[in-house]
Design an enzyme around this catalytic site. Structure first.
Site, PDB file in Angstrom:
ATOM      1  CG  ASN A  39      -0.428  -0.187   2.532  1.00  0.00           C
ATOM      2  OD1 ASN A  39       0.580  -0.866   2.734  1.00  0.00           O
ATOM      3  ND2 ASN A  39      -1.072   0.410   3.517  1.00  0.00           N
ATOM      4  CD  GLU A  41      -1.015   5.500   4.665  1.00  0.00           C
ATOM      5  OE1 GLU A  41      -1.720   4.708   5.291  1.00  0.00           O
ATOM      6  OE2 GLU A  41      -0.305   6.371   5.228  1.00  0.00           O
ATOM      7  CB  CYS A  50      -5.391  -1.016  -1.398  1.00  0.00           C
ATOM      8  SG  CYS A  50      -6.612   0.040  -0.591  1.00  0.00           S
ATOM      9  CD  GLU A  52      -5.780  -5.487  -0.547  1.00  0.00           C
ATOM     10  OE1 GLU A  52      -6.359  -5.885   0.473  1.00  0.00           O
ATOM     11  OE2 GLU A  52      -5.251  -4.357  -0.626  1.00  0.00           O
ATOM     12  CB  CYS A  85     -10.997  -1.386   1.066  1.00  0.00           C
ATOM     13  SG  CYS A  85     -10.321  -0.947  -0.558  1.00  0.00           S
ATOM     14  CB  CYS A  88      -9.196  -3.954  -2.869  1.00  0.00           C
ATOM     15  SG  CYS A  88      -7.871  -2.742  -2.713  1.00  0.00           S
TER      16      CYS A  88
END
Length: 130
Positions: A39, A41, A50, A52, A85, A88
């Protein structure tokens, strides 16, 4: 411990998480190769990515397609298992076979599921008018 989980866990060091300090690493496994992501940010939060999606987008940018993917592995160091999430999950519906294995792991627990179990009744291209 599963060696693919351990390889994915090693990618936690690549996470860029100065705001949440919540590291996630993911792996897209095909028959022939593994593609990792972490991930990343951003101060605006909404522009973060993310693990994924990082792993999936990397795999796709290297020529992998849905039918090539056998498994995804998602690893955190959280106290409880962390699930993808909603964004994702939606990307996984588009880019990963519904029956593909998804392995979730932290330091204490491993759970195997599928894309279908993560997002039943998913919206996909079959819902679009032709």
């Amino acid at each position: 411990m599963n060696s693919l989980i351990e390889k994915t866990r090693a990618y936690l060091k690549n996470a860029y998480v100065p705001y949440s300090n919540f590291k996630v690493a993911a792996c897209v496994k095909t028959k022939d190769k593994e593609y990792f992501g972490a991930n990343i940010e951003n101060a605006s939060y909404g522009l973060s990515n993310c693990a994924e999606r990082s792993a999936l987008f990397y795999a796709y940018s290297q020529g992998v397609r849905k039918e090539d993917i056998e498994e995804m592995v998602i690893v955190t160091m959280a106290k409880q298992l962390t699930y993808p999430c909603g964004a994702c999950r939606q990307v996984m519906v588009e880019l990963v076979p519904r029956n593909a294995k998804v392995t979730l792991a932290n330091e204490h627990e491993i759970r195997e599921t599928t894309v279908e179990e993560l997002i039943p009744f998913a919206f996909d291209s079959s819902d679009l008018d032709e």
